[in-house]
Every structure is written in structure tokens, then in C-alpha cells.
Design a protein around this motif. Structure first.
Motif, PDB file in Angstrom:
ATOM      1  N   LEU A 126       6.155   9.454  -1.406  1.00 53.32           N
ATOM      2  CA  LEU A 126       6.967   8.429  -0.745  1.00 53.32           C
ATOM      3  C   LEU A 126       5.987   7.679   0.164  1.00 53.32           C
ATOM      4  O   LEU A 126       5.130   6.973  -0.339  1.00 53.32           O
ATOM      5  N   LEU A 127       6.077   7.815   1.475  1.00 54.74           N
ATOM      6  CA  LEU A 127       5.040   7.246   2.339  1.00 54.74           C
ATOM      7  C   LEU A 127       4.014   8.329   2.667  1.00 54.74           C
ATOM      8  O   LEU A 127       2.839   8.216   2.337  1.00 54.74           O
ATOM      9  N   THR A 128       4.486   9.410   3.286  1.00 51.99           N
ATOM     10  CA  THR A 128       3.555  10.497   3.628  1.00 51.99           C
ATOM     11  C   THR A 128       3.982  11.819   3.003  1.00 51.99           C
ATOM     12  O   THR A 128       3.238  12.784   3.062  1.00 51.99           O
ATOM     13  N   THR A 129       5.185  11.888   2.461  1.00 51.90           N
ATOM     14  CA  THR A 129       5.694  13.151   1.913  1.00 51.90           C
ATOM     15  C   THR A 129       5.805  13.064   0.386  1.00 51.90           C
ATOM     16  O   THR A 129       5.719  11.975  -0.187  1.00 51.90           O
ATOM     17  N   ASN A 184      18.694   7.895   2.167  1.00 56.79           N
ATOM     18  CA  ASN A 184      17.672   8.941   2.230  1.00 56.79           C
ATOM     19  C   ASN A 184      18.311  10.256   2.642  1.00 56.79           C
ATOM     20  O   ASN A 184      19.173  10.278   3.528  1.00 56.79           O
ATOM     21  N   PRO A 242       7.461  11.742  10.638  1.00 54.96           N
ATOM     22  CA  PRO A 242       6.160  12.388  10.829  1.00 54.96           C
ATOM     23  C   PRO A 242       5.069  11.425  11.287  1.00 54.96           C
ATOM     24  O   PRO A 242       3.974  11.857  11.634  1.00 54.96           O
ATOM     25  N   LEU A 301       6.335   3.220  -3.764  1.00 55.98           N
ATOM     26  CA  LEU A 301       5.973   3.021  -2.358  1.00 55.98           C
ATOM     27  C   LEU A 301       4.483   3.230  -2.138  1.00 55.98           C
ATOM     28  O   LEU A 301       3.870   4.073  -2.794  1.00 55.98           O
ATOM     29  N   PRO A 325      19.183   1.859   0.505  1.00 56.23           N
ATOM     30  CA  PRO A 325      18.572   3.175   0.340  1.00 56.23           C
ATOM     31  C   PRO A 325      19.318   4.244   1.137  1.00 56.23           C
ATOM     32  O   PRO A 325      19.546   4.080   2.336  1.00 56.23           O
ATOM     33  N   ASN A 369      12.591  -4.163   3.780  1.00 55.13           N
ATOM     34  CA  ASN A 369      13.343  -2.946   4.093  1.00 55.13           C
ATOM     35  C   ASN A 369      13.348  -2.700   5.604  1.00 55.13           C
ATOM     36  O   ASN A 369      12.296  -2.658   6.243  1.00 55.13           O
ATOM     37  N   PHE A 404      12.817   5.756  -5.960  1.00 55.56           N
ATOM     38  CA  PHE A 404      11.376   5.641  -5.769  1.00 55.56           C
ATOM     39  C   PHE A 404      10.694   6.508  -6.810  1.00 55.56           C
ATOM     40  O   PHE A 404      11.064   7.668  -7.007  1.00 55.56           O
ATOM     41  N   SER A 446      17.136   7.727  -2.433  1.00 54.51           N
ATOM     42  CA  SER A 446      15.831   7.435  -1.841  1.00 54.51           C
ATOM     43  C   SER A 446      15.060   8.718  -1.526  1.00 54.51           C
ATOM     44  O   SER A 446      14.871   9.535  -2.428  1.00 54.51           O
ATOM     45  N   ALA A 447      14.652   8.936  -0.273  1.00 53.31           N
ATOM     46  CA  ALA A 447      13.891  10.160   0.039  1.00 53.31           C
ATOM     47  C   ALA A 447      14.737  11.406  -0.230  1.00 53.31           C
ATOM     48  O   ALA A 447      15.970  11.348  -0.212  1.00 53.31           O
ATOM     49  N   ASN A 460      15.968  -0.202   7.995  1.00 55.30           N
ATOM     50  CA  ASN A 460      17.181   0.613   7.915  1.00 55.30           C
ATOM     51  C   ASN A 460      17.937   0.674   9.230  1.00 55.30           C
ATOM     52  O   ASN A 460      17.341   0.633  10.312  1.00 55.30           O
ATOM     53  N   THR A 482       8.025  -2.962   4.480  1.00 53.86           N
ATOM     54  CA  THR A 482       8.764  -2.403   5.611  1.00 53.86           C
ATOM     55  C   THR A 482       7.745  -2.193   6.716  1.00 53.86           C
ATOM     56  O   THR A 482       6.883  -1.319   6.639  1.00 53.86           O
TER      57      THR A 482
END
Ligand code: SAM
Ligand code: DTB
Ligand code: SF4
Length: 328
Positions: A295-298, A227, A66, A50, A225, A156, A290, A267-268, A158, A135
Motif C-alpha cells: 500500500l504506502l508503507t504496509t 479502509n 505509521p 499506490l 475508499p 484522495n 489497490f 482499500s487497506a 479522506n 494524496t
């Protein structure tokens, strides 16, 4: 003769899904693993990386996220990345062994010029021999066609949870909006990546209904996915009761049984899972993850940790389209 448990169906009833969730754990995992083996190699896992191409400042109010402007979180708003930065990240992902590169943007939906810039990114990533995924929020039919033309393989978007629980989590767009985007993606000829989150405070019935909605779509999403909520300070769901890992594994197993030929993505949430929990997730039929530190921000487990995990479990990464085109 009893019906084939690995058949592709679109007529799942609520009661049937409830019964799957309620099976003794061993029976559920045995059934999920049997369905898995009827459609996939037993020890192969698809690997995506990602990249957040547009972080933070999102006008939507998703209570888990977030990146929403509605909550005071550690995530700052950044502009859309430059093409060069995306190229570098995609190259690094490919070098590390990922076969799909997924670009995420914190938008309600992309605007004209933004979509053109993402289309350029998609062309660039596709030309590197990676599968492409994006996404970007809601899409209309024309936007979906533009992305498809640029070479987008997967989109993507969800459902996140059941229709009944949805209003507790997001108020700025409807469940129907989400279903409309999924239809536009499908009609444009792209693969659909659609799943949800466990740990929002939903009930087992909500988890079952979310999976049933996915399975009863006209076509199953190619990628599903699942999460586990990553709790981020400042979001309304920080401090929510954590889900029992066994219930999380059950959710993956039911996803596998309902959508036998789809990739189910663990996923997450892997950062806070033991190797043993993840092993159960793979046994339940998860066959996609992933890969990469973020991930994206975490945070996500580091690539070294994941290589070790794969080795410990005898898992192998699925070959991507570049390998398929060039067997050498
Ligand atoms: N803004 C776009 C959208 O919502 O459609 C795309 C990016 S959004 C971050 C993609 C998905 O990430 C969400 O639908 C949600 O399922 C998942 N997600 C976001 N924050 C999460 C969190 N804290 N824990 C687990 N999953 C999360
Ligand atoms: C999905 O279902 N999970 C990914 C991806 N699709 C875009 C995103 C997870 C985000 C977790 C929170 C974060 O890192 O910001
Ligand atoms: Fe925005 Fe997507 Fe986060 Fe919702 S999940 S706040 S739409 S970035």
C-alpha cells in the motif's frame, strides 16, 4: 410507486442509514447488489496501484498512521522520490495491469517547490496513459488548480471517521479543514476520492455518520475508499479491537447504497482478509481495489494472489483510459 432504491440522493437521514445497517445481512447484501447492478457491470473491478513518493516524518498526529513523527514505528522518514523512480514504478504498475497510479506523500500539505515536483510526476504518469491520483494532505484552491493543470484526475483526501469521533483520532487538523480541501479539489475540476477507516474504535453510528456526510456532499465522491485499519506497532491504535468482518462488509454495502454510482474501494486491510471475506465485499458492491505488493508503507496481497482471487471469483479488471483511447 415506491422510490427508486438506486436513485442518487443527497438528503440521507441518520435514521435511514441506521436502518440500512440494521437490516438482516441477506437483505442488506441483496439491496446493495441490486443497486450495484443498476449502475455498474456486475463483475468488473477497477484496479489502482499506490506508491509512497514521500514516506514518514509527517507532522500530523493521526493515531492510526505509521508515518506520523509523533509515534515510534518501524517507518523511517525518506525524502521525496526522484522523478525517475516514480516513472519506473508507474511503468511496472501499468505492465502488471493497473489503470490508475496513486502517489501518496506524508505531508500536512505540500509546499511550493514540493508541489512543482509532484506536478512533474503527474505529467510523466499521465503521459504513460495511466489515470493519475495523488494524496498529499490539505490543498488550497491554488494548489488544487496547479495539480489539475498538470493532469491530475483524482485527489484522495479522506474524512476517516464521523465528525463526532474525529477528535479522538486526529488533533492537528479539523474536520472542517478536510471538507475545505474536498471543496477546493472539486472546484478545480478534479474527481474526488474520499472515504475512511473502519476499526479505529468507532461505533456503528460513527460509521453511518461518516458515510452519510459523504453521501450528502453536493456531489458524491467518484471514489470511496473504505479502509480496514492496518494495525502498526508503535501507533496508538496498535492492539485496538479488530472489527467483525461482517460489520466491515455491512459498511461497504451501506456505502454502495448511499452512493450508487461511485466506485467503492475495498482499500487497506485486504492482506489480513480471507478470500471469502473479500468475496462478500465484492458482493456488497465494492468494485475497486489497490493492486500491488505494497500500500504506502504496509503490505498488500501480492499480484499473483490477486490474479488468482479474480479468477476464482470470475472478476475482470476495468479498462483504463489508455484502453478506451486505443481499442486495439
Ligand atoms: N498525508 C496525507 C493525508 O493524510 O491526507 C496523505 C496520505 S494518508 C496515509 C492517506 C490515508 O491513508 C489516510 O487518510 C487514511 O485514511 C489511510 N491510512 C493511513 N494509515 C492507515 C492504516 N494504518 N490503516 C488503514 N488506513 C490508513
Ligand atoms: C486510502 O484511503 N487508503 C490508501 C490510500 N487512500 C492513500 C492508503 C492506505 C495506507 C495504509 C497504511 C500504509 O500502508 O501506510
Ligand atoms: Fe500524516 Fe497522512 Fe499519516 Fe496523517 S495519515 S500522519 S497526515 S501521512
Amino acid at each position: 410507486m415506491s422510490p427508486d432504491p438506486a436513485a442518487i440522493r443527497h438528503d440521507w437521514q441518520a435514521e435511514e442509514v441506521a436502518q440500512l445497517f440494521a437490516l438482516p445481512f441477506n437483505d442488506l447484501l441483496f439491496r446493495a447488489q441490486s443497486v450495484h447492478r443498476a449502475h455498474f457491470p456486475a463483475n468488473t473491478v477497477q484496479v489502482s496501484t499506490l506508491l509512497s513518493i514521500k514516506t514518514g516524518g509527517c507532522p500530523e498526529d493521526c493515531k492510526y498512521c505509521p508515518q506520523s513523527v509523533h509515534y515510534d514505528t518501524p517507518v523511517a522518514a525518506d525524502p521525496l522520490l526522484e522523478l525517475e523512480a516514480v516513472r519506473e514504478a508507474a511503468q511496472a504498475a501499468r505492465d502488471a495491469g493497473a489503470t490508475r497510479f496513486c502517489m501518496g506523500a506524508a505531508w500536512r500539505s505540500p509546499r511550493g517547490r514540493q508541489l512543482q515536483r509532484v506536478a512533474e510526476m503527474i505529467r510523466e504518469v499521465r503521459d504513460m496513459g495511466l489515470e493519475t491520483c495523488a494524496t498529499l494532505g490539505m490543498l488550497d484552491a491554488e494548489q488544487a488548480a496547479t495539480l489539475r493543470e498538470a493532469g491530475l484526475d483524482y485527489y484522495n483526501h479522506n474524512l476517516d471517521t464521523s465528525e463526532a469521533f474525529y477528535g479522538e483520532i486526529i488533533t492537528t487538523r479539523s474536520y472542517q479543514d478536510r471538507l475545505d480541501t474536498l471543496r477546493n479539489v472539486r472546484d478545480a475540476g478534479m474527481n474526488v476520492c474520499c472515504g475512511g477507516i473502519v476499526g479505529l474504535g468507532e461505533s456503528r453510528v460513527d460509521r453511518a455518520e461518516m458515510l452519510r456526510t459523504l453521501a450528502n456532499l453536493p456531489e458524491h465522491p467518484e471514489s470511496v475508499p473504505i479502509n480496514q485499519l492496518v494495525q502498526v506497532e508503535g501507533t496508538p491504535l496498535a492492539g485496538a479491537e479488530a472489527v467483525d468482518p461482517i460489520e466491515f462488509v455491512r459498511t461497504l454495502a451501506v456505502a454502495r447504497i448511499l452512493m450508487p454510482a461511485s466506485h467503492v474501494r475495498l482499500s487497506a486491510g485486504r492482506e489480513s482478509m480471507s478470500d471469502e471475506t473479500q468475496a462478500l465485499c465484492f458482493l456488497a458492491g465494492a468494485n475497486s481495489i489497490f493492486y500491488g505488493e505494497k500500500l504506502l508503507t504496509t503490505d498488500n496481497p501480492g499480484t499473483d494472489a490477486d490474479r488468482q482471487l479474480f479468477q476464482r471469483l470470475g472478476l475482470v479488471p476495468e479498462a483504463g483510459k489508455a484502453a478506451a483511447a486505443d481499442p486495439a
